[in-house]
Write an enzyme that holds these catalytic residues in place. Structure first.
Site, mmCIF file in Angstrom:
data_model
loop_
_atom_site.group_PDB
_atom_site.id
_atom_site.type_symbol
_atom_site.label_atom_id
_atom_site.label_comp_id
_atom_site.label_asym_id
_atom_site.label_seq_id
_atom_site.Cartn_x
_atom_site.Cartn_y
_atom_site.Cartn_z
ATOM 1 N N LYS A 1 -10.729 -1.397 7.116
ATOM 2 C CA LYS A 1 -9.432 -1.610 7.241
ATOM 3 C C LYS A 1 -10.155 -0.894 9.214
ATOM 4 O O LYS A 1 -10.933 0.063 9.126
ATOM 5 C CB LYS A 1 -8.919 0.023 6.886
ATOM 6 C CG LYS A 1 -7.845 0.208 7.533
ATOM 7 C CD LYS A 1 -7.158 1.284 6.792
ATOM 8 C CE LYS A 1 -5.642 2.364 7.822
ATOM 9 N NZ LYS A 1 -4.608 2.016 7.177
ATOM 10 N N ARG B 1 0.867 9.912 0.969
ATOM 11 C CA ARG B 1 0.919 11.595 1.472
ATOM 12 C C ARG B 1 2.284 11.896 1.565
ATOM 13 O O ARG B 1 2.787 12.795 2.389
ATOM 14 C CB ARG B 1 1.493 10.525 3.204
ATOM 15 C CG ARG B 1 0.194 9.853 4.082
ATOM 16 C CD ARG B 1 0.461 9.444 4.786
ATOM 17 N NE ARG B 1 -0.490 8.874 5.425
ATOM 18 C CZ ARG B 1 -0.702 7.612 6.039
ATOM 19 N NH1 ARG B 1 0.649 7.547 7.526
ATOM 20 N NH2 ARG B 1 -1.446 6.949 6.861
ATOM 21 N N GLU C 1 0.404 -1.192 0.088
ATOM 22 C CA GLU C 1 -0.291 0.327 -0.071
ATOM 23 C C GLU C 1 0.853 1.129 -0.024
ATOM 24 O O GLU C 1 1.649 1.499 0.815
ATOM 25 C CB GLU C 1 -0.887 0.318 1.225
ATOM 26 C CG GLU C 1 -1.513 1.537 1.696
ATOM 27 C CD GLU C 1 -1.997 1.471 3.249
ATOM 28 O OE1 GLU C 1 -2.982 0.159 3.447
ATOM 29 O OE2 GLU C 1 -2.320 1.962 3.892
ATOM 30 N N THR D 1 -4.515 5.681 2.421
ATOM 31 C CA THR D 1 -4.831 8.077 2.970
ATOM 32 C C THR D 1 -5.625 8.756 1.429
ATOM 33 O O THR D 1 -4.934 9.216 1.112
ATOM 34 C CB THR D 1 -3.180 8.101 2.832
ATOM 35 O OG1 THR D 1 -2.803 7.142 4.293
ATOM 36 C CG2 THR D 1 -3.406 9.771 3.985
#
Ligand code: 3PG
Length: 214
Positions: free
Chosen positions: A133, A49, A45, A73
């Protein structure tokens, strides 16, 4: 929805740990992905960011064919669409919004939204999700909290992330409602900065050998 749930399950059931990556230098993306894949963690993943994250996803998708690259994110529909265009095979968010749910419904690439509370889990269950998640895992009650969700919310499975390391990963992985865990510990910033790919390969191999229960 069922097809997308199956796609996501196939990715997450395939390995006990999903590495959560923050890539500051684009040049690190391919060697980092190769190190993780050669250690046994194919699904990775890349979090959005850093400014080069989308380009990093694109590079890994085209140059590391054995990797299954996802985007993390993801906070907005624009993020979702850009990540899919770049070649992401799954989309992860720390939580969810109605806009993200609308985007995920129309997308071919599956979505792993974040949830903690029973009400959040129930709302996503109603939307058709079966894997979520659980973030931030340690800070939100950790193993004991997740274990308590198993019976009332049977059928829902989780990828806990946040504060997980080799030390506590086994405790999460032993729960029947945990499909895999996520964590940044397999690719620490200082090893990435130092180009220590062999050390990252060893961490990946160690993580890949953990056992999955659920
Ligand atoms: C995530 O985005 O999933 C977490 O920030 C990863 O958490 P960790 O750095 O505590 O593993």
């Amino acid at each position: 929805m069922q097809k997308k749930n199956q796609k996501l399950a196939a990715i997450l059931e395939g390995q006990p740990v999903i590495p959560v990556l923050k890539i500051g230098e684009l040049a690190d993306a391919v060697p980092l992905a190769r190190a993780l894949v050669s250690g046994g963690l194919r699904a990775i993943e890349i979090t959005l960011r850093t400014p080069d994250a989308i380009d990093a996803i694109r590079l890994v998708a085209s140059e590391v064919p054995d990797a299954v690259v996802g985007a993390g994110t993801v906070l907005s529909p624009r993020h979702y669409d850009e990540a899919v265009d770049a070649g992401a095979k799954f989309i992860v968010s720390p939580g969810t919004t109605q806009e993200l749910l609308d985007t995920a419904r129309d997308a071919s690439v599956p979505f792993l939204p974040g949830a903690i509370t029973p009400s959040e889990v129930m709302a996503l269950r109603e939307e058709g999700f079966s894997i979520l998640k659980f973030f931030p895992a340690e800070q939100s009650g950790g193993v004991a909290f997740l274990k308590a969700l198993a019976s009332p919310l049977a059928g829902m499975r989780f990828c806990p992330t946040g504060g997980i390391s080799l030390k506590n990963a086994k405790d999460y992985l032993s729960l029947s409602n945990v499909v895999c865990v996520g964590g940044s510990w397999v690719a620490p910033d200082e090893l990435i900065a130092g180009g220590e790919w062999e050390k990252i390969r060893v961490l990946s191999r160690e993580a890949a050998s953990l056992k999955q229960a659920g």
